[in-house]
Design a protein around this motif. Structure first.
Motif, short mmCIF file in Angstrom:
data_model
loop_
_atom_site.label_atom_id
_atom_site.label_comp_id
_atom_site.label_asym_id
_atom_site.label_seq_id
_atom_site.Cartn_x
_atom_site.Cartn_y
_atom_site.Cartn_z
N LEU A 34 -54.25 38.96 41.91
CA LEU A 34 -54.91 37.91 41.16
C LEU A 34 -56.43 38.08 41.21
O LEU A 34 -56.99 38.57 42.19
CB LEU A 34 -54.52 36.54 41.73
N ARG A 35 -57.07 37.63 40.15
CA ARG A 35 -58.52 37.74 40.05
C ARG A 35 -59.14 36.35 40.10
O ARG A 35 -58.63 35.41 39.48
CB ARG A 35 -58.88 38.42 38.73
N VAL A 36 -60.24 36.20 40.83
CA VAL A 36 -60.93 34.91 40.96
C VAL A 36 -62.28 35.01 40.25
O VAL A 36 -63.07 35.91 40.53
CB VAL A 36 -61.12 34.53 42.43
N THR A 37 -62.54 34.05 39.33
CA THR A 37 -63.78 34.06 38.55
C THR A 37 -64.48 32.71 38.66
O THR A 37 -63.88 31.68 38.31
CB THR A 37 -63.49 34.35 37.07
N PRO A 38 -65.73 32.67 39.14
CA PRO A 38 -66.47 31.40 39.19
C PRO A 38 -66.90 30.98 37.78
O PRO A 38 -67.20 31.82 36.93
CB PRO A 38 -67.68 31.71 40.06
N ALA A 39 -66.94 29.67 37.53
CA ALA A 39 -67.41 29.15 36.24
C ALA A 39 -67.89 27.72 36.46
O ALA A 39 -67.49 27.05 37.42
CB ALA A 39 -66.30 29.19 35.19
N ARG A 40 -68.75 27.27 35.55
CA ARG A 40 -69.21 25.88 35.59
C ARG A 40 -68.68 25.17 34.34
O ARG A 40 -68.99 25.58 33.22
CB ARG A 40 -70.74 25.81 35.65
N VAL A 41 -67.88 24.12 34.54
CA VAL A 41 -67.22 23.42 33.44
C VAL A 41 -67.52 21.93 33.56
O VAL A 41 -67.24 21.30 34.59
CB VAL A 41 -65.69 23.65 33.47
N HIS A 42 -68.10 21.35 32.49
CA HIS A 42 -68.43 19.93 32.48
C HIS A 42 -69.22 19.52 33.71
O HIS A 42 -69.00 18.46 34.30
CB HIS A 42 -67.15 19.08 32.38
N GLY A 43 -70.17 20.38 34.10
CA GLY A 43 -71.04 20.05 35.22
C GLY A 43 -70.42 20.24 36.59
O GLY A 43 -71.03 19.89 37.60
N ARG A 56 -54.40 23.96 27.07
CA ARG A 56 -55.65 23.22 26.86
C ARG A 56 -55.59 21.86 27.55
O ARG A 56 -56.58 21.40 28.14
CB ARG A 56 -55.92 23.06 25.36
N ALA A 57 -54.43 21.23 27.51
CA ALA A 57 -54.27 19.95 28.21
C ALA A 57 -54.39 20.13 29.72
O ALA A 57 -54.99 19.32 30.41
CB ALA A 57 -52.92 19.32 27.85
N ALA A 58 -53.82 21.22 30.23
CA ALA A 58 -53.87 21.48 31.67
C ALA A 58 -55.31 21.65 32.14
O ALA A 58 -55.69 21.17 33.21
CB ALA A 58 -53.05 22.72 32.00
N LEU A 62 -54.29 36.28 36.17
CA LEU A 62 -53.56 37.54 36.26
C LEU A 62 -54.44 38.66 35.71
O LEU A 62 -55.45 38.40 35.04
CB LEU A 62 -52.26 37.45 35.46
N PRO A 63 -54.06 39.92 35.95
CA PRO A 63 -54.86 41.03 35.42
C PRO A 63 -55.04 41.00 33.90
O PRO A 63 -56.03 41.52 33.39
CB PRO A 63 -54.06 42.27 35.85
N ASP A 64 -54.11 40.38 33.16
CA ASP A 64 -54.26 40.32 31.72
C ASP A 64 -55.17 39.19 31.26
O ASP A 64 -55.37 38.98 30.06
CB ASP A 64 -52.89 40.18 31.04
N GLY A 65 -55.73 38.43 32.21
CA GLY A 65 -56.66 37.36 31.87
C GLY A 65 -56.03 35.98 31.77
O GLY A 65 -56.75 34.99 31.60
N SER A 66 -54.72 35.86 31.90
CA SER A 66 -54.05 34.57 31.81
C SER A 66 -54.31 33.75 33.07
O SER A 66 -54.05 34.20 34.18
CB SER A 66 -52.54 34.74 31.63
N ASP A 67 -54.83 32.54 32.90
CA ASP A 67 -55.09 31.68 34.05
C ASP A 67 -53.79 31.19 34.66
O ASP A 67 -52.84 30.84 33.95
CB ASP A 67 -55.93 30.47 33.62
N VAL A 68 -53.74 31.15 35.99
CA VAL A 68 -52.59 30.59 36.68
C VAL A 68 -52.98 29.39 37.53
O VAL A 68 -52.12 28.60 37.93
CB VAL A 68 -51.89 31.65 37.56
N ALA A 69 -54.29 29.22 37.79
CA ALA A 69 -54.75 28.08 38.57
C ALA A 69 -56.28 28.03 38.51
O ALA A 69 -56.93 28.97 38.08
CB ALA A 69 -54.30 28.21 40.03
N TRP A 70 -56.81 26.89 38.94
CA TRP A 70 -58.25 26.81 39.16
C TRP A 70 -58.52 25.84 40.30
O TRP A 70 -57.69 25.00 40.64
CB TRP A 70 -59.01 26.40 37.91
#
Length: 267
Positions: free
Chosen positions: A4-13, A198-200, A21-29
């Motif tokens: 699994l790959r972990v990517t930091p991001a800032r969302v809504h502050g 998108r809802a998730a 996954l390696p293909d870019g599909s999110d499995v959690a945050w």
């Protein structure tokens, strides 16, 4: 198990760590401020926590946001224009039909929007019947880009993003890519999945994609994708028996967030 790959991001502050996954599909945050993890797929739970460990300090909590207090719920009182609870099934279609009447488009052909509206009205009534079993239902939840979730169900069995397909008495076949209704209209199954994803993201909770086929002469779904639940409208009342995912307080907390139109601006 794929790495699994972990990517930091800032969302809504807020600072998040997205696990994919390696293909870019999110499995959690993970929300870095609260240490709360939202899982899209339960089967990845152990791998997700292991992947997040080097990026976090302290104990992580898996699950929906905490239940708001009375004072917090009072602050969530919505202006009427932002409250989605009064939406009728097919609300977005009512608006489109008023703006572009059928006779202005194809006066000699049946308007698919009318078929879709009738299907959403019928299914909406069935879903509303789940409320005595502890479910809360929203209809026609708007998404950016002129899209919408036909119905959002929050209840003891979790959160469901429900996509309606109007079969209009035709034989319907569902495979891993498409829903086909005879020689009539069809749709891409990925749309059902994408709306749930998108809802998730905005609810920070697991949202299951559900495709409900209304008024099908015959439904063939043997090769339907495993991650999308395919039902006939008559099978929807059985969802009332689902449970063990959310308690009553969690249902009300998620519903309070979901009914706010502003929640969906960043979906």
């Amino acid at each position: 198990m794929q790495r699994l790959r972990v990517t930091p991001a800032r969302v809504h502050g807020r600072d998040r760590l997205y696990v994919s996954l390696p293909d870019g599909s999110d499995v959690a945050w993970c929300d870095r401020d609260t240490g709360r993890v939202a899982l899209l797929f339960d089967r990845h739970r152990d791998a997700v926590l292991e992947a997040l460990a080097p990026f976090t300090a302290g104990e992580l909590t898996v699950g929906p946001p905490p239940v708001p207090t009375r004072s917090e719920l009072a602050r969530l009182a919505l202006p009427p224009d932002d409250d989605l609870a009064p939406n009728r099934p097919g609300e977005a279609l009512y608006t489109d039909l008023e703006r572009r009447p059928p006779t202005a488009l194809r006066p000699f052909r049946r308007d698919q929007r009318r078929l879709d509206l009738a299907a959403q009205q019928r299914l909406g009534g069935v879903l509303d019947g789940l409320e005595p079993a502890g479910w809360r239902i929203l209809h026609s939840v708007p998404l950016p880009g002129a899209d919408h979730i036909d119905h959002l169900a929050v209840g003891p069995g979790g959160v469901l993003a429900v996509h309606t397909f109007a079969a209009d008495g035709r034989r319907v076949r569902v495979d891993d890519r498409l829903v086909r209704g005879g020689r009539g209209a069809g749709c891409d199954v990925s749309l059902t999945r994408r709306r749930a994803e998108r809802a998730a993201h905005v609810l920070a909770a697991v949202v299951r994609p559900v495709l409900v086929v209304v008024d099908a002469a015959r439904l063939e779904a043997a090769s339907a994708p495993r991650d999308v639940r395919v039902l006939r409208a008559g099978e929807v009342p059985a969802l009332a028996r689902l449970g063990g995912v959310l308690g009553p307080a969690d249902v009300e907390a998620l519903y309070a967030v979901a009914r706010d139109r502003r929640t969906w601006l960043g979906a």
